[in-house]
Design a protein around this motif. Structure first.
Motif, mmCIF file in Angstrom:
data_model
loop_
_atom_site.group_PDB
_atom_site.id
_atom_site.type_symbol
_atom_site.label_atom_id
_atom_site.label_comp_id
_atom_site.label_asym_id
_atom_site.label_seq_id
_atom_site.Cartn_x
_atom_site.Cartn_y
_atom_site.Cartn_z
ATOM 1 N N ALA A 75 -0.732 21.097 23.909
ATOM 2 C CA ALA A 75 -0.584 19.738 24.268
ATOM 3 C C ALA A 75 -2.086 18.187 24.240
ATOM 4 N N ALA A 76 -1.261 17.448 24.574
ATOM 5 C CA ALA A 76 -2.248 16.560 24.906
ATOM 6 C C ALA A 76 -2.522 16.227 25.906
ATOM 7 N N GLY A 77 -3.565 15.631 26.511
ATOM 8 C CA GLY A 77 -3.820 14.881 27.555
ATOM 9 C C GLY A 77 -4.088 12.830 27.719
ATOM 10 N N PRO A 136 6.309 18.260 37.109
ATOM 11 C CA PRO A 136 7.470 18.358 35.391
ATOM 12 C C PRO A 136 6.205 17.355 34.460
ATOM 13 N N GLU A 137 6.234 17.803 32.945
ATOM 14 C CA GLU A 137 5.375 17.096 32.812
ATOM 15 C C GLU A 137 6.077 16.329 31.588
ATOM 16 N N PRO A 138 7.517 15.409 31.350
ATOM 17 C CA PRO A 138 8.295 15.079 29.798
ATOM 18 C C PRO A 138 7.455 14.798 28.594
ATOM 19 N N GLU A 139 7.467 15.254 28.140
ATOM 20 C CA GLU A 139 6.274 15.046 26.616
ATOM 21 C C GLU A 139 6.766 14.746 25.408
ATOM 22 N N TRP A 140 7.010 14.061 24.461
ATOM 23 C CA TRP A 140 7.926 14.285 23.396
ATOM 24 C C TRP A 140 7.007 15.166 22.669
ATOM 25 N N ASN A 157 7.828 20.431 28.475
ATOM 26 C CA ASN A 157 7.789 19.933 29.609
ATOM 27 C C ASN A 157 6.639 21.218 29.444
ATOM 28 N N ASP A 158 5.552 20.020 29.884
ATOM 29 C CA ASP A 158 3.934 20.437 30.417
ATOM 30 C C ASP A 158 4.169 21.211 32.342
ATOM 31 N N MET A 159 4.727 22.147 32.623
ATOM 32 C CA MET A 159 4.315 21.627 33.907
ATOM 33 C C MET A 159 3.377 22.447 34.278
ATOM 34 N N ALA A 175 -3.815 25.920 36.020
ATOM 35 C CA ALA A 175 -2.618 25.149 36.437
ATOM 36 C C ALA A 175 -2.456 24.678 34.998
ATOM 37 N N LYS A 176 -2.313 24.884 33.954
ATOM 38 C CA LYS A 176 -1.463 24.471 32.779
ATOM 39 C C LYS A 176 -1.112 26.124 32.144
ATOM 40 N N ILE A 177 -1.148 26.543 32.337
ATOM 41 C CA ILE A 177 -0.829 27.880 31.261
ATOM 42 C C ILE A 177 -0.185 29.481 32.520
ATOM 43 N N THR A 248 2.388 15.679 23.402
ATOM 44 C CA THR A 248 1.720 14.538 23.165
ATOM 45 C C THR A 248 1.665 13.826 24.602
ATOM 46 N N GLY A 249 1.016 14.423 25.884
ATOM 47 C CA GLY A 249 1.088 13.660 26.771
ATOM 48 C C GLY A 249 2.383 12.950 27.695
ATOM 49 N N THR A 250 2.134 13.024 29.584
ATOM 50 C CA THR A 250 2.654 12.414 29.989
ATOM 51 C C THR A 250 2.656 10.930 30.326
ATOM 52 N N GLY A 251 3.721 10.302 30.497
ATOM 53 C CA GLY A 251 3.571 8.434 30.467
ATOM 54 C C GLY A 251 5.055 8.331 31.737
HETATM 55 MG MG MG Z 1 0.991 16.732 30.246
#
Ligand code: MG
Ligand code: DO4
Length: 281
Positions: A75-77, A136-140, A157-159, A175-177, A248-251
């Motif tokens: 994932a990118a942040g 949730p982080e919605p990511e392309w 979804n990068d929870m 926090a991520k994995i 690719t990160g969340t907007g």
């Molecule tokens: Mg993210």
């Protein structure tokens, strides 16, 4: 063209192409996504397999699975201004690093999940028992071949546990994995089929006990980096023999008072791909 991984009622697995609610199952072709991605021209091979598909099965009789098998999920942040601002607000004493990474040449990239930690459409995602602030982080999500070519796109979804990440950036992996921290699917849209990026909308909704508690949108034109740039950095000093997925990160970041709760229904829609829906366990 859209690729799907499905489970039949008898438990067998198949890859195929989704068209008009029918899965055209690939036969005699590469048995795994890894094999397909490793082909000289994965998109050509997918089209060839579709042309020679003899078995057509109604989607309603199948379960769509996360379109992964052996791939790592990266994932990118901080690739959107909204994410930069949210991290600066949540972090105590480390805000400067988010501004620095937003503008630096080198992006933030992290290993998000192994295939076993990923859930598919309709399967429950999890929030950590030791987090009080999860989103949730919605990511392309890019689907990348071993030769580092972008073959297609899916939804990720990068929870994320914002309280754990905000307490200390060194806690980012925690926090991520974790189990059920990443959802991927419902299908892979081949790269050639996607509209121009600025026309691709990402929408996140969260429903709780039948009521909408969050609804937000962004579009890929808001991303501060290009997909190719992220892939080039990811490929530095790393090999991905089975291909790799890159969120690719969340907007979209819900307001600070929002946290997910057990039972919430999360839906992420991306133009040209579809909708990824998961309930919080
Ligand atoms: Mg993210
Ligand atoms: O820096 C922390 C993670 C950022 C992230 O996951 C995102 O921007 O999507």
């Amino acid at each position: 063209m859209q690729l799907a991984k499905v489970r039949r009622r008898d438990g067998t697995l198949a890859y195929g192409a989704l068209r008009d609610q029918v899965i055209h199952c690939f036969q005699g072709g590469p048995p795994t996504l890894g094999d397909l991605l490793a082909a000289d021209d994965p998109a050509w091979l997918a089209r060839h397999l579709l042309d020679s598909a003899r078995q057509h099965e109604l989607l309603s009789t199948l379960q769509l699975l996360a379109p992964v098998d052996r791939q790592e999920i990266w994932a990118a942040g901080v690739t959107y201004k909204r994410s930069k601002i949210a991290r600066e607000e949540e972090s105590v004493g480390a805000a400067q690093f988010y501004d620095k990474v937003y503008t630096a040449a080198r992006p933030e990239l992290f290993l998000k999940a192994t295939a076993g930690r990923v859930v598919g459409p309709g399967e429950p995602v999890r929030i950590r028992a030791d987090s009080r602030w999860s989103v949730p982080e919605p990511e392309w999500t890019l689907v990348i071949s071993p030769k580092l070519k972008i073959i297609g796109y899916t939804i990720g979804n990068d929870m994320s546990a914002r309280d754990i990440e905000g307490e200390n950036p060194l806690y980012l992996p925690q926090a991520k994995i974790y189990e059920g921290s990443c959802a991927v699917g419902p299908v892979i849209t081949l790269a050639e089929a996607l509209p121009p990026l600025a026309q691709v909308e990402i929408r996140l909704t969260v429903d709780r006990e039948g009521k909408r508690v969050f609804d937000g949108t962004t579009n890929l034109g808001m991303m501060a980096r290009t997909p190719q740039e992220l892939v080039d950095w990811l490929g530095r000093e790393n090999r991905f023999p089975d291909g790799v997925l890159l969120l690719t990160g969340t907007g979209i970041v819900p307001p600070d008072e929002f946290t997910l709760a057990s039972g919430d229904q999360i839906a992420i829609s991306i133009t040209g791909i579809g909708t990824l829906t998961n309930r919080v366990a």
